[in-house]
Motif scaffolding. Sequence first.
Motif, PDB file in Angstrom:
ATOM      1  N   MET A  32      -7.713  49.353 -23.817  1.00  0.00           N
ATOM      2  CA  MET A  32      -8.527  48.810 -24.838  1.00  0.00           C
ATOM      3  C   MET A  32      -8.149  47.964 -25.527  1.00  0.00           C
ATOM      4  SD  MET A  32     -10.773  49.926 -27.392  1.00  0.00           S
ATOM      5  CE  MET A  32     -10.336  50.202 -28.379  1.00  0.00           C
ATOM      6  N   THR A  33      -7.810  46.388 -25.789  1.00  0.00           N
ATOM      7  CA  THR A  33      -7.648  45.243 -26.910  1.00  0.00           C
ATOM      8  C   THR A  33      -7.619  46.357 -27.899  1.00  0.00           C
ATOM      9  OG1 THR A  33      -8.518  43.896 -26.395  1.00  0.00           O
ATOM     10  CG2 THR A  33      -6.371  43.507 -24.905  1.00  0.00           C
ATOM     11  N   ALA A  34      -6.677  46.056 -29.008  1.00  0.00           N
ATOM     12  CA  ALA A  34      -7.194  45.727 -30.362  1.00  0.00           C
ATOM     13  C   ALA A  34      -8.094  45.302 -30.914  1.00  0.00           C
ATOM     14  CB  ALA A  34      -5.788  46.251 -31.838  1.00  0.00           C
ATOM     15  N   PRO A  35      -8.739  46.136 -31.896  1.00  0.00           N
ATOM     16  CA  PRO A  35      -9.857  44.585 -32.472  1.00  0.00           C
ATOM     17  C   PRO A  35      -9.033  43.567 -33.562  1.00  0.00           C
ATOM     18  CG  PRO A  35      -9.957  47.154 -32.574  1.00  0.00           C
ATOM     19  CD  PRO A  35      -8.466  47.032 -32.956  1.00  0.00           C
ATOM     20  N   TYR A  87     -13.666  50.484 -36.209  1.00  0.00           N
ATOM     21  CA  TYR A  87     -13.031  50.257 -34.837  1.00  0.00           C
ATOM     22  C   TYR A  87     -14.225  48.596 -34.774  1.00  0.00           C
ATOM     23  CZ  TYR A  87     -14.117  50.395 -29.494  1.00  0.00           C
ATOM     24  OH  TYR A  87     -14.008  50.185 -28.159  1.00  0.00           O
ATOM     25  N   ALA A  88     -13.871  47.458 -33.296  1.00  0.00           N
ATOM     26  CA  ALA A  88     -14.627  46.961 -33.021  1.00  0.00           C
ATOM     27  C   ALA A  88     -14.359  46.226 -31.729  1.00  0.00           C
ATOM     28  CB  ALA A  88     -14.850  45.835 -34.387  1.00  0.00           C
ATOM     29  N   ALA A  89     -15.644  47.066 -31.669  1.00  0.00           N
ATOM     30  CA  ALA A  89     -15.407  45.767 -29.699  1.00  0.00           C
ATOM     31  C   ALA A  89     -16.454  45.040 -29.140  1.00  0.00           C
ATOM     32  CB  ALA A  89     -14.371  47.025 -28.965  1.00  0.00           C
ATOM     33  N   PRO A  90     -16.615  44.144 -28.355  1.00  0.00           N
ATOM     34  CA  PRO A  90     -17.405  43.916 -27.248  1.00  0.00           C
ATOM     35  C   PRO A  90     -17.915  44.949 -26.966  1.00  0.00           C
ATOM     36  CG  PRO A  90     -15.503  42.608 -27.113  1.00  0.00           C
ATOM     37  CD  PRO A  90     -15.314  43.508 -27.605  1.00  0.00           C
ATOM     38  N   ILE A  91     -19.048  44.999 -26.938  1.00  0.00           N
ATOM     39  CA  ILE A  91     -19.695  45.619 -25.967  1.00  0.00           C
ATOM     40  C   ILE A  91     -19.335  46.447 -25.459  1.00  0.00           C
ATOM     41  CG2 ILE A  91     -22.345  47.151 -25.373  1.00  0.00           C
ATOM     42  CD1 ILE A  91     -23.026  46.049 -28.000  1.00  0.00           C
ATOM     43  N   GLN A  92     -19.177  45.081 -23.831  1.00  0.00           N
ATOM     44  CA  GLN A  92     -18.795  45.694 -22.772  1.00  0.00           C
ATOM     45  C   GLN A  92     -17.940  46.732 -22.834  1.00  0.00           C
ATOM     46  OE1 GLN A  92     -20.885  46.302 -20.151  1.00  0.00           O
ATOM     47  NE2 GLN A  92     -22.218  45.465 -21.705  1.00  0.00           N
ATOM     48  N   GLN A  93     -16.479  46.358 -23.339  1.00  0.00           N
ATOM     49  CA  GLN A  93     -15.046  46.993 -23.241  1.00  0.00           C
ATOM     50  C   GLN A  93     -15.023  48.153 -24.506  1.00  0.00           C
ATOM     51  OE1 GLN A  93     -12.497  44.475 -25.901  1.00  0.00           O
ATOM     52  NE2 GLN A  93     -10.812  45.680 -25.983  1.00  0.00           N
ATOM     53  N   PHE A  94     -16.068  47.951 -25.312  1.00  0.00           N
ATOM     54  CA  PHE A  94     -16.228  49.595 -25.571  1.00  0.00           C
ATOM     55  C   PHE A  94     -17.253  50.764 -24.771  1.00  0.00           C
ATOM     56  CE2 PHE A  94     -19.662  52.609 -27.121  1.00  0.00           C
ATOM     57  CZ  PHE A  94     -19.509  53.542 -27.647  1.00  0.00           C
ATOM     58  N   LEU A  95     -17.939  50.293 -24.133  1.00  0.00           N
ATOM     59  CA  LEU A  95     -18.396  51.252 -23.110  1.00  0.00           C
ATOM     60  C   LEU A  95     -16.755  51.612 -21.546  1.00  0.00           C
ATOM     61  CD1 LEU A  95     -22.227  49.332 -22.260  1.00  0.00           C
ATOM     62  CD2 LEU A  95     -21.564  51.848 -23.516  1.00  0.00           C
ATOM     63  N   ALA A  96     -16.135  50.262 -21.692  1.00  0.00           N
ATOM     64  CA  ALA A  96     -15.516  50.345 -20.457  1.00  0.00           C
ATOM     65  C   ALA A  96     -13.659  51.594 -21.203  1.00  0.00           C
ATOM     66  CB  ALA A  96     -14.261  49.506 -20.155  1.00  0.00           C
ATOM     67  N   PHE A 113     -19.460  48.072 -34.095  1.00  0.00           N
ATOM     68  CA  PHE A 113     -18.406  47.773 -35.391  1.00  0.00           C
ATOM     69  C   PHE A 113     -18.770  49.522 -35.468  1.00  0.00           C
ATOM     70  CE2 PHE A 113     -19.423  43.777 -35.175  1.00  0.00           C
ATOM     71  CZ  PHE A 113     -18.274  43.056 -34.861  1.00  0.00           C
ATOM     72  N   LEU A 114     -18.111  50.099 -35.602  1.00  0.00           N
ATOM     73  CA  LEU A 114     -18.356  51.845 -36.053  1.00  0.00           C
ATOM     74  C   LEU A 114     -17.258  52.097 -37.375  1.00  0.00           C
ATOM     75  CD1 LEU A 114     -18.020  53.518 -32.606  1.00  0.00           C
ATOM     76  CD2 LEU A 114     -20.073  52.536 -33.668  1.00  0.00           C
ATOM     77  N   GLU A 115     -17.562  52.385 -38.437  1.00  0.00           N
ATOM     78  CA  GLU A 115     -17.489  52.865 -39.697  1.00  0.00           C
ATOM     79  C   GLU A 115     -17.605  51.193 -40.312  1.00  0.00           C
ATOM     80  OE1 GLU A 115     -17.874  55.570 -40.981  1.00  0.00           O
ATOM     81  OE2 GLU A 115     -18.060  56.685 -39.490  1.00  0.00           O
ATOM     82  N   PHE A 116     -18.582  50.511 -40.187  1.00  0.00           N
ATOM     83  CA  PHE A 116     -18.644  49.076 -40.744  1.00  0.00           C
ATOM     84  C   PHE A 116     -18.752  49.324 -42.201  1.00  0.00           C
ATOM     85  CE2 PHE A 116     -20.429  45.758 -42.432  1.00  0.00           C
ATOM     86  CZ  PHE A 116     -18.950  44.624 -41.552  1.00  0.00           C
TER      87      PHE A 116
END
Length: 137
Positions: free
Chosen positions: A1-4, A14-23, A68-71
């Motif tokens: 995973m690339t860093a946010p 944590y922040a990422a495109p949803i598809q990146q999060f799912l993978a 975005f988690l813990e926004f």
Amino acid sequence: MTAPNDNARQSAFYAAPIQQFLAADNAAVLGHLAGGSGLAIDGAQTEAWKEQVRVLKQTLPGVDGSLFLEFDVPRLGSRIDGVVVANSAVVPIEFKVGEHRYTKSDYNQAWDYALDLKNFHEASRASIGNSIGVAGV
């Protein structure tokens, strides 16, 4: 995973495109969450994050957007468990891991987060949707 990216890192653990999060590997997501806090994390928080990641990975397939988690809500010192941005919708999510029902105060907390984003987060002002509360996970 690339860093946010740097902007996302400042506003969420944590922040990422949803598809990146799912993978992404769950442990990598948890590592970003723990690293973002800058504090020692207790077992209850780690278990809550594990459950939140599990639920989100079950419910977000097919959604195109960002997570975005813990926004952080600037100026208020509050932190929203999750925020999904999809198309023009901004949806705050408040988890109550281990609870079997969603109380009126829990509902009010989730609703307040939606209002906080609308009133204190300029990018969300015109896009905020309903908030989502999740209990019994």
